[in-house]
Structures are given as C-alpha cells and as structure tokens.
Design a protein around this motif. Structure first.
Motif, PDB file in Angstrom:
ATOM      1  N   LEU A 340       8.292   6.721  -1.129  1.00 48.26           N
ATOM      2  CA  LEU A 340       8.624   5.908   0.033  1.00 48.26           C
ATOM      3  C   LEU A 340       7.399   5.724   0.931  1.00 48.26           C
ATOM      4  CD1 LEU A 340      11.054   4.455   1.205  1.00 48.26           C
ATOM      5  CD2 LEU A 340      11.682   6.558   2.386  1.00 48.26           C
ATOM      6  N   GLU A 341       6.593   6.776   1.063  1.00 52.77           N
ATOM      7  CA  GLU A 341       5.403   6.711   1.909  1.00 52.77           C
ATOM      8  C   GLU A 341       4.425   5.656   1.395  1.00 52.77           C
ATOM      9  OE1 GLU A 341       7.229  10.758   2.090  1.00 52.77           O
ATOM     10  OE2 GLU A 341       6.573   9.438   0.478  1.00 52.77           O
ATOM     11  N   ASN A 342       4.208   5.652   0.092  1.00 51.62           N
ATOM     12  CA  ASN A 342       3.318   4.667  -0.510  1.00 51.62           C
ATOM     13  C   ASN A 342       3.843   3.260  -0.289  1.00 51.62           C
ATOM     14  OD1 ASN A 342       2.296   2.802  -2.584  1.00 51.62           O
ATOM     15  ND2 ASN A 342       1.364   4.563  -3.555  1.00 51.62           N
ATOM     16  N   ASN A 343       5.113   3.073  -0.551  1.00 54.09           N
ATOM     17  CA  ASN A 343       5.652   1.715  -0.554  1.00 54.09           C
ATOM     18  C   ASN A 343       5.868   1.126   0.830  1.00 54.09           C
ATOM     19  OD1 ASN A 343       6.112   0.720  -3.428  1.00 54.09           O
ATOM     20  ND2 ASN A 343       6.713   2.873  -3.517  1.00 54.09           N
ATOM     21  N   LEU A 344       5.910   1.972   1.847  1.00 54.38           N
ATOM     22  CA  LEU A 344       5.915   1.442   3.211  1.00 54.38           C
ATOM     23  C   LEU A 344       4.541   0.859   3.540  1.00 54.38           C
ATOM     24  CD1 LEU A 344       7.495   0.976   5.795  1.00 54.38           C
ATOM     25  CD2 LEU A 344       6.794   3.256   6.567  1.00 54.38           C
ATOM     26  N   ILE A 345       3.474   1.528   3.080  1.00 52.66           N
ATOM     27  CA  ILE A 345       2.124   0.988   3.268  1.00 52.66           C
ATOM     28  C   ILE A 345       1.960  -0.298   2.466  1.00 52.66           C
ATOM     29  CG2 ILE A 345      -0.340   1.409   2.883  1.00 52.66           C
ATOM     30  CD1 ILE A 345       0.190   4.364   3.452  1.00 52.66           C
ATOM     31  N   VAL A 346       2.522  -0.341   1.260  1.00 54.61           N
ATOM     32  CA  VAL A 346       2.490  -1.568   0.449  1.00 54.61           C
ATOM     33  C   VAL A 346       3.072  -2.738   1.233  1.00 54.61           C
ATOM     34  CG1 VAL A 346       3.457  -2.732  -1.584  1.00 54.61           C
ATOM     35  CG2 VAL A 346       2.548  -0.415  -1.794  1.00 54.61           C
ATOM     36  N   MET A 347       4.212  -2.509   1.870  1.00 53.35           N
ATOM     37  CA  MET A 347       4.852  -3.581   2.626  1.00 53.35           C
ATOM     38  C   MET A 347       4.018  -3.984   3.839  1.00 53.35           C
ATOM     39  SD  MET A 347       7.281  -4.451   0.805  1.00 53.35           S
ATOM     40  CE  MET A 347       7.564  -5.808   1.937  1.00 53.35           C
TER      41      MET A 347
END
Length: 366
Positions: A340-347
C-alpha cells in the motif's frame, strides 16, 4: 490437572490454526470487465483458493465466462454488496474498471474483508487516499497486483542494486506497453473502459505508466521523487479518441533520475527495465532475462547474462501472495511492489504526471 488442561487447550488451538491454514481462501470477484479476469477464474481450480461469489450485473458477460470456465451462475450477484453479504468471502479481488476500486474498498473494508486490485491502485490520488484511510482504519490488507511483480528478472535486478553491484544508482529507464488495446484485440468490455478517461483515469499514462512508477519506488526504497514532468500525445486518435496513447514521464530524485516510457504504440509488446549505476548497469528484459555489465575504461565492460527460473513461492503468482498475506504467512517488506505504501506514491506520481501533461510544466511534489 491444570497443566494437562492447558496442554489440551493449546493443542486444540494449534489444531484449529492448522485447519484454518489448510482451508482454501474464500474469495469474491468484483467485476468481470477486466481483460485479466481469466487469471482469477483459472485460479479457482487450485486447492488453496475458492471463488464463493462473483459481482457482475452484466448477465450475458457472466454467462459467457461461466460457460468458458465452468462455474455456476449461482455464484453471480448483481452487486458487490449483495455478493459479500451472501457469501462472506475472506478477500475480494477487483476485476472491473479502475474507477470501481474505491467502491470495492468502501464495501469490503468495514466488513473486515481484504482486497486485491489489478494495477493501478486507483483512478486518482483522491480515490487512493480514501482507500488507504479505509484500509488502515479497518485493519485490512489492500494490495495491488502488477504482472512485473512476478518477474524473477526484476527481483534479481533489485537484489544486485541493493548489494551495490553497480554502485549508486544514477538513472532508471522503464519501458512498458504494446500496440494498443484495440490493435491487440482486447475484449469489447475491457476496451470500453480502458479507453475512457473517467473509468481508467487516462490512457497509456495510467495503463503502463504505473509500472515504471511502481518499480522506481521499489528500487529507490520508497523515496518520493522531487519532481514529475510528463509529455503525453495521442498518436492514434482513430483507436483512442478520448485518451492519450503515448506518455513519457521523468522523475527527478536528489541523486538520480527515472524515465518512464509508457506506450500503446510499441510495434512489439514489452516490459523491460534498465538500471544505470556509478560502476555498471543492469538490463532486465521480460520476466526471466537479465544482463549485468560492469564498466571497464571508457566503453569496455564485463558482461554477464542470466536466464532466471521463476520467483520462489509465494511470489510466483499474485493469488499465492494474497493467500500468504491474508493467512499471515508473510509480511510484505516496506515499499514492496504489492504494498500500500508503494502504491500510494505511485498514485501521487501519476496524478502529478497528468497535471504536468495538462499544464506543460514540471510539477514539484510537496
């Protein structure tokens, strides 16, 4: 006597725990409009996973898949809410459009149901933030599946980079894409939302730009870029009248740069990555091929080619990861591609890329 009773209770606990681990994970499927839905429908043949319900209001589409994959139409419900209420899944997998991801989490999180969605996490940063908040407040796992997360080449590339084999990273280049959804012949239902700016968030920028943002965040150990610059074009308006089909995104970090090339105009489908360090480079081609080059002099280098076996379980496929995470058998490392941490930065990156493309200016992240 008390000791014997304690031992008996403890053995019962261990027995029930083992039984829970052996039971197949009960999952629901939210939507059948995604072109990758065959992955989860095929996974239903596994002994460690059971599809207990499918939410799909399009009966014709559901009947077509029921015939193709051999599941009963009794599993199909008109809404996600009805499906989870009547079947009580442990986890729900999202295989509809990206805009629907928020609704899945809104329904599942308060009920303690874990969620796995297909990349990207959300259609917008606003949706993503609400999803993250819901997941954290309700204590559920919310993971995002990328095909490149299964790639042994990417795993080995990260391993070599973190071990310092090529020195400090200076540039990462990630290229993903194909000829375009229509030209490769995706299904009508998939094409309809994939080329819709509201349901997909953008075109190639979202569809394939997310891969590079995800990999860069992982390779950079969760570091957020300082700035995002993006250029998008519509090179094939006939097939993609509402969205971009060509995107180049530049991420700047304090000591390095990432270039993401996302396209629906590649003549040959590709998912490859290059990492350039102070002393050498790593070239990952597809899921299994890797080259390590160590610099010698001006243009010379030592060259090592690798043909890698699949990743070790459970990271060899997304459903094994989902099962292991939900069962507590593994804990995803910080900024893992699924996390989740990675994919929040992706967004955050994708949102800035859309803003940069629209304004023609570099966007500096706060």
């Amino acid at each position: 006597m008390k000791n014997l009773l304690f031992q008996f209770i403890f053995l019962l606990f261990l027995s029930s725990l083992a039984s829970a681990q052996e039971r197949p994970l009960r999952i629901g499927v939210a939507g059948l409009h995604h072109g990758h839905v065959g992955w989860v429908l095929n996974a239903n043949k596994r002994v460690d996973l059971e599809i207990v319900g499918i939410a799909e209001p399009n009966r014709e589409l559901a009947e077509r898949y029921a015939k193709q994959y051999g599941f009963s139409m009794d599993l199909v419900y008109d809404s996600i809410e009805e499906m989870v209420e009547k079947t009580q899944p442990e986890a729900v997998t999202g295989f509809g459009n990206t805009f629907q991801h928020l609704e899945i989490v809104q329904i599942c999180a308060p009920r303690g149901i874990h969620v796995m969605v297909e990349k990207p996490l959300a259609v917008s940063l606003e949706h993503a933030k609400e999803m993250v908040d819901l997941a954290k407040r309700n204590g559920i796992h919310l993971i995002t599946n990328y095909e490149t997360s299964w790639y042994a080449s990417n795993e080995k590339a990260n391993e070599l980079l973190q071990a310092g084999k090529i020195g400090e990273v200076r540039k990462i280049v990630v290229r993903d894409g194909h000829k375009g959804p229509k030209r490769i012949g995706v299904g009508e239902e998939f094409l309809e939302w994939l080329t819709d700016p509201e349901l997909n968030g953008a075109g190639a920028l979202m569809d394939f730009g997310c891969y590079g943002a995800n990999l860069s965040t992982w390779l950079m150990n969760g570091e957020r870029p300082l700035s995002v610059t993006a250029i998008t074009q519509q090179l094939n308006p006939k097939d993609n009248p509402k969205v971009d089909d060509e995107a180049t995104i530049i991420l700047t970090y304090p000591k390095s740069q990432t270039i993401i090339e996302a396209s629906w105009n590649w003549p040959i489908g590709r998912k490859d990555m290059e990492i350039y360090g102070f002393d050498g480079e790593i070239l990952a081609d597809g899921g299994s091929k890797l080259r390590l080059r160590i610099s010698e002099g001006y243009s010379g280098f030592q060259d090592e080619k690798m043909e890698l076996p699949p990743r070790a379980a459970p990271f060899d496929d997304p459903f094994s990861v989902l099962i292991a995470v939900v069962r507590g058998e593994i804990e995803l490392s910080p900024f893992d591609p699924y996390s989740l941490e990675n994919n929040l930065i992706v967004m955050e990156i994708l949102e800035a890329a859309k803003e940069s493309s629209a304004s023609g200016k570099t966007v500096f992240l706060k």
